[in-house]
Design an enzyme around this catalytic site. Structure first.
Site, mmCIF file in Angstrom:
data_model
loop_
_atom_site.group_PDB
_atom_site.id
_atom_site.type_symbol
_atom_site.label_atom_id
_atom_site.label_comp_id
_atom_site.label_asym_id
_atom_site.label_seq_id
_atom_site.Cartn_x
_atom_site.Cartn_y
_atom_site.Cartn_z
ATOM 1 N N LYS A 13 42.419 33.617 38.295
ATOM 2 C CA LYS A 13 42.819 32.049 38.417
ATOM 3 C C LYS A 13 41.742 31.351 37.795
ATOM 4 O O LYS A 13 41.775 30.396 36.761
ATOM 5 C CB LYS A 13 43.721 31.491 39.583
ATOM 6 C CG LYS A 13 44.521 32.350 40.037
ATOM 7 C CD LYS A 13 45.067 31.750 41.276
ATOM 8 C CE LYS A 13 44.191 31.769 42.369
ATOM 9 N NZ LYS A 13 43.805 33.027 42.984
ATOM 10 N N ARG A 88 49.620 26.071 47.314
ATOM 11 C CA ARG A 88 49.703 27.305 47.868
ATOM 12 C C ARG A 88 50.758 27.748 49.026
ATOM 13 O O ARG A 88 50.820 28.852 49.424
ATOM 14 C CB ARG A 88 48.349 27.469 49.099
ATOM 15 C CG ARG A 88 47.202 28.271 49.051
ATOM 16 C CD ARG A 88 46.685 29.045 47.804
ATOM 17 N NE ARG A 88 45.721 29.926 48.360
ATOM 18 C CZ ARG A 88 44.347 29.729 47.528
ATOM 19 N NH1 ARG A 88 44.153 29.256 46.750
ATOM 20 N NH2 ARG A 88 43.497 30.643 48.124
ATOM 21 N N ARG A 127 32.378 40.181 42.654
ATOM 22 C CA ARG A 127 31.949 38.947 41.924
ATOM 23 C C ARG A 127 30.967 38.157 42.545
ATOM 24 O O ARG A 127 30.506 38.182 43.624
ATOM 25 C CB ARG A 127 33.468 38.057 42.654
ATOM 26 C CG ARG A 127 33.076 36.497 42.144
ATOM 27 C CD ARG A 127 34.338 35.775 42.523
ATOM 28 N NE ARG A 127 34.912 35.824 43.758
ATOM 29 C CZ ARG A 127 35.982 35.210 44.192
ATOM 30 N NH1 ARG A 127 36.915 34.732 42.967
ATOM 31 N NH2 ARG A 127 36.592 35.527 45.205
ATOM 32 N N ARG A 160 30.492 35.148 47.789
ATOM 33 C CA ARG A 160 31.318 34.140 48.914
ATOM 34 C C ARG A 160 31.356 34.905 50.255
ATOM 35 O O ARG A 160 31.512 36.069 50.189
ATOM 36 C CB ARG A 160 32.659 33.773 48.183
ATOM 37 C CG ARG A 160 32.286 32.686 47.115
ATOM 38 C CD ARG A 160 33.781 32.506 46.491
ATOM 39 N NE ARG A 160 34.931 32.623 47.071
ATOM 40 C CZ ARG A 160 36.203 32.339 46.701
ATOM 41 N NH1 ARG A 160 36.230 31.958 45.310
ATOM 42 N NH2 ARG A 160 37.316 32.655 47.237
ATOM 43 N N ARG A 171 43.299 37.758 53.175
ATOM 44 C CA ARG A 171 43.689 36.657 52.093
ATOM 45 C C ARG A 171 45.056 37.378 51.330
ATOM 46 O O ARG A 171 45.780 36.559 51.019
ATOM 47 C CB ARG A 171 42.508 36.529 51.146
ATOM 48 C CG ARG A 171 41.631 35.480 51.836
ATOM 49 C CD ARG A 171 40.373 35.600 51.191
ATOM 50 N NE ARG A 171 40.176 35.131 49.768
ATOM 51 C CZ ARG A 171 39.268 35.430 49.151
ATOM 52 N NH1 ARG A 171 38.262 36.018 49.266
ATOM 53 N NH2 ARG A 171 39.467 35.019 47.795
#
Ligand code: AP5
Length: 220
Positions: A13, A88, A127, A160, A171
């Site tokens: 996203k 969300r 990432r 992160r 998540r």
């Protein structure tokens, strides 16, 4: 253009919102980035937000709604915006619709980016994000020229806190239970398009453009 990008963690996203925002000249509004900025302030509010984010749980709606509302009121969001990671849940979606209605505005489209869980785990574990400008890399798929250093600003790249495997699984669970029902919500409103998020980032971008415009306008 007022677009929402929906999808599980790691669906791309943020990557797509940034590319499309640059193409259309409108801002990416990412609730996760807004929350991480609050966390960096080291305030009580930031510590409270971090306590949810570090566990992979959603931050309470009142804080998120306040942050997104303030961001959407900024001048640069007047011509349009791309929402990334917000809404969300149905409460947030309804608050967004009400907020827009006050200005006689509506969403143009909601695009759900679909990626299987195994691919997500691969993406998230690789990432790296720039501490300074939030630019995003992947150690295998989109590596920076110099490991650990942002190509765009020279800032430090970090992983992160919530990208640890156990937190990613939480998540994904939260997405399935709380956010996925939004697809049916936006489908009922006639706003939803679903695109396959697997493939090169430029291919996924074209699919989103096709879903939004009916034709893929190639990136300049
Ligand atoms: P948030 O920051 O929104 O994270 P997320 O939704 O979990 O999504 P990610 O940022 O992990 O992934 P992405 O889909 O943007 O993928 P990306 O482009 O980075 O939320 C974090 C936390 O904040 C939440 O858990 C919650 O606690 C809180 N929060 C946020 N919003 C909230 C809200 N509205 N309400 C309540 N709480 C909220 O890509 C991932 C990686 O894959 C990158 O390395 C990228 O380079 C790579 N990649 C991208 N596209 C491709 C591709 N096509 N092929 C290969 N690799 C790719």
């Amino acid at each position: 253009m007022r677009l929402v990008l929906l999808g599980p963690p790691g669906a791309g996203k943020g990557t797509q919102a940034r590319a499309l925002g640059a193409l259309w000249g409108i801002p990416q509004v990412a609730s996760g980035d807004l929350l991480r900025a609050v966390v960096r302030e080291d305030s009580d509010l930031g510590r409270e937000a971090a306590s949810y984010m570090d566990r992979g749980q959603l931050v309470p709606d009142d804080l998120v709604l306040k942050l997104v509302d303030a961001r959407l009121r900024k001048e640069d969001a007047r011509p349009g915006f791309i929402l990334d990671g917000f809404p969300r849940n149905v409460t947030q979606a309804e608050a967004l619709a009400k907020g827009l209605e006050r200005y006689k505005l509506k969403l143009d489209k909601v695009v759900a980016v679909i990626v299987p869980d195994e691919e997500i785990v691969k993406r998230i574990s690789g990432r790296r994000t720039c501490r300074n400008c939030n630019a995003m890399y992947h150690v295998m798929f989109e590596p920076p020229a110099k490991p650990g250093v942002c190509d765009k600003c020279g800032g430090e790249l970090y992983q992160r806190e919530d990208d640890a495997e156990e937190t990613v699984r939480e998540r994904l669970k939260v997405f399935a239970e709380t956010t996925r029902p939004l697809l049916a919500h936006y489908d009922r409103l006639g706003l939803l398009a679903q695109v396959n998020g697997v493939g090169r980032t430029d291919e996924v971008e074209k699919r989103i453009l096709t879903a939004v415009n009916g034709v893929a306008v190639p990136p300049k």
